[in-house]
Every structure is written in structure tokens, then in C-alpha cells.
Design an enzyme around this catalytic site. Sequence first.
Site, short mmCIF file in Angstrom:
data_model
loop_
_atom_site.label_atom_id
_atom_site.label_comp_id
_atom_site.label_asym_id
_atom_site.label_seq_id
_atom_site.Cartn_x
_atom_site.Cartn_y
_atom_site.Cartn_z
N GLU A 159 -1.40 24.45 -20.86
CA GLU A 159 -2.48 23.63 -21.42
C GLU A 159 -3.42 23.16 -20.34
O GLU A 159 -3.31 22.04 -19.84
CB GLU A 159 -1.91 22.40 -22.15
N GLU A 180 2.27 26.77 -29.11
CA GLU A 180 2.94 25.46 -29.29
C GLU A 180 2.26 24.70 -30.41
O GLU A 180 1.03 24.59 -30.44
CB GLU A 180 2.86 24.66 -27.98
C1 IDC Z 1 5.93 16.22 -23.61
C2 IDC Z 1 7.41 15.95 -23.61
C3 IDC Z 1 7.72 14.66 -22.90
C4 IDC Z 1 7.06 14.66 -21.53
C5 IDC Z 1 5.60 14.97 -21.66
C6 IDC Z 1 4.90 15.05 -20.30
O1 IDC Z 1 7.90 15.88 -24.94
O2 IDC Z 1 9.11 14.50 -22.76
O3 IDC Z 1 7.25 13.40 -20.93
O4 IDC Z 1 5.42 16.21 -22.32
O5 IDC Z 1 5.37 16.09 -19.56
C7 IDC Z 1 2.10 19.17 -25.18
C8 IDC Z 1 2.72 19.72 -23.96
C9 IDC Z 1 4.17 19.32 -23.84
C10 IDC Z 1 4.40 17.91 -24.38
C11 IDC Z 1 4.09 17.95 -25.87
C12 IDC Z 1 4.42 16.64 -26.60
O6 IDC Z 1 2.58 21.14 -23.84
O7 IDC Z 1 4.55 19.40 -22.49
O8 IDC Z 1 5.72 17.52 -24.18
N1 IDC Z 1 2.71 18.32 -26.03
O9 IDC Z 1 3.67 15.61 -26.06
N2 IDC Z 1 0.88 19.38 -25.61
C13 IDC Z 1 0.67 18.64 -26.71
C14 IDC Z 1 1.83 17.96 -27.00
#
Ligand code: IDC
Length: 345
Positions: A174, A266
Site C-alpha cells: 500500500e 486485500e
Molecule cells: C494492520 C494490523 C495491525 C497493525 C497495523 C499497522 O491489523 O495489527 O498494527 O496494520 O501495521 C491495511 C494494511 C494492513 C493493516 C490493515 C488493517 O495493509 O497492514 O493491518 N489495513 O488496518 N490497509 C488497510 C487496512
Amino acid sequence: MAWQKSVLALAAAVALPLSGLAVGATTAAAALPPGSPAAVNGQLKVCGVQLCNSSGRAIQLRGMSTHGIQWFNGCNKSQWWDALQNDWKADFVRVAMYVAKGEGGYETDPRKFTDLMHSYIEEATRRGLYVLVDWHQLNPGDPNVYTAKAKTFFKEIAQRHKNKTNIIYDIANEPNHVSWARIKSYAEQMIPVIRAEDPDSLIISGTNSWSTFGHSEQQDPAVVLNNRVKATNFMYSFHFYANEHRDSHLAVLDRVSSQVPVFVTEFGTQDASGDGPNDFTMSKKYVDLMARKKISWANWNFSDDKRSGAVFKAGTCSGTSFSGTSKLKPAGVWVRDVVRSPDQW
Ligand code: IDC
């Protein structure tokens, strides 16, 4: 090498012993179980804006993403894989390998994480699943910060697994706070590094503004559509979290996927935090669109994190029971049904 791959896919499909076949010097390609998603569909190819199987038929792959493997590798046990393969009937697993030191990712121990990725790839292959190798860069958002590291990582992954037909590379999860021009320049540096080892596998890159073609930072998707990555067998990723990303976001997915090949690497049914309430009505609008247009997708995530978007209840990964619905949170019950509905290929 294309001819080796087709021979191997054929051998796998009819379950011939592989011992007599010449394969690359670096590694022998594993046999894919007959009837499995990767054996049936073989080497993926982009055809027009669609993802196609080795016979040129447009297909949709539905799969699950791991949580960050630096945090949730405890889920990586045979019963968890059994659930993914046999109960959920997933077509692929996306292996989320965070990159940043601050998130405990690849940078903290490149050797350890590269080996861990190899082991996920081998297990997915043994089970006939496609495997999406996710360079989960997120913070900072400019993938160019990590180009040298990404080259080292993907060169080794591609070298080791080039004879497999079930590998998908995602070179940037992302990108955020960075222009599309910078992401495109990164992609055009990375793609030749992978292609030098593995000329025909599918490569995906994230798009600006957390893989929304710029939409989440109020940029026009036309910036991407009018300045495409110069590569073949390449797709653009799009992400959404249905409780937060509503109809205008859905309209962007519909628009861009009619013009360029898109893979939803995702999505979640809740907020972009991966937590909060689910909106299954909005989620169904996305899922229906993706089914109609045969857009492949992975749901976030196949872990027992406490957040609502992790499909298993907290504590599940310390046990051995993953199949059925008793260990699932509401998002898991909902998405399991969609993943396991019969594939249309
Ligand atoms: C989140 C994880 C969380 C972590 C955070 C930061 O659930 O535990 O602390 O990232 O690293 C994304 C990302 C994905 C995110 C997820 C949910 O690709 O890494 O995971 N998310 O927030 N993009 C949109 C949502």
C-alpha cells in the site's frame, strides 16, 4: 522456462512421477496435487483486463491473507493450512511480510524472513494453492525507500521458485503519501529483476493512496490510467474496507477494473483499522461486483488477532481446531461462505 512449467503442470495434472523430468538446477519443482486450484489452472496470465488460467480462460481466485507473519506465525500449523485448503476451499494464500523495522518486519532479519517466506511457498505448493508473496510495505509509504532491499528479496524468491507455476509477486502492498509517478518508477525497476529469474509469473503492484488508484487521497484514478506501467503479465492492486469505503470507492473499483487488470489483494468487511463493526450489505456489493467481473481477491485476515477483521476468535491459534464455524468471529463466518462457494472455472 515456459516449456518446463507446462510439462510440470501436465505431469502434476495426471500425477506422473516427476523424478525423471529435467528441472532447473536451483530447485526441483514440486508436484501440485491433481484437482487443486493451482494444478487445474496452471500458470496465470493476464489477458486483456482479466486474469486467465493457462488455457486462456478468465478466472477469479478467492483467498485469504495472513496477518503480518512477524506477529502471527503461531497460526502457521498444519490444522490452520487444512482449514484454508479443505474447509474454506481457498484458491490462494497471501503471505503478508511487513518490511519496516518499526513494525518488526523484514528489515529486522532479512535471512529469517526470506526463509520464512520460502517455507510458506513450499507449504502452499504442497497443497496446490497459489501463493501471493506480499512485500507489505506500509510505513513509510514510498516503496522507493526499500528498492535495494526489495531487489535482494525478490531476486532470491524468484530464483528459488521460478519453476513453480503457482507464485504471484506483489512488489508493494500500500503505497501512500507518494505520487503514482514514483510508484510506477519503482515498479519498472523491480519488474526486470523478477523477470530476469522468472520470465512468466504474474506481478502485481499497489497503487497510490493505500492501493486505491489515488482515491483515498482525493486524486483522480485517471493519473494511473493515463500513465500505465510498461510491463506484461502485470496487475494493479485495489484495496477496500467496506464499513468505511462506500459507494464512491466501489465506483472507482468498477471504473478502473474495466480499463486495466485489477487484483484486490486485500479487503475487509469493517473499518480500515481492520477493526470495528462489519457491514456485510456493503461488502456484498463489492463481492458481487468482483464475481461479475471476475476480479480476484484476498480477505484480511486469517489470524486470531483480537480485531474484528481477523477471522478466528482470540486464542484459536494456540490450539489445533480451525475448521468449521465455532472458532470464527462474525467476519469469518461471513467470508468463509464466500470463499468456499464453488469456483466458476
Ligand atoms: C494492520 C494490523 C495491525 C497493525 C497495523 C499497522 O491489523 O495489527 O498494527 O496494520 O501495521 C491495511 C494494511 C494492513 C493493516 C490493515 C488493517 O495493509 O497492514 O493491518 N489495513 O488496518 N490497509 C488497510 C487496512
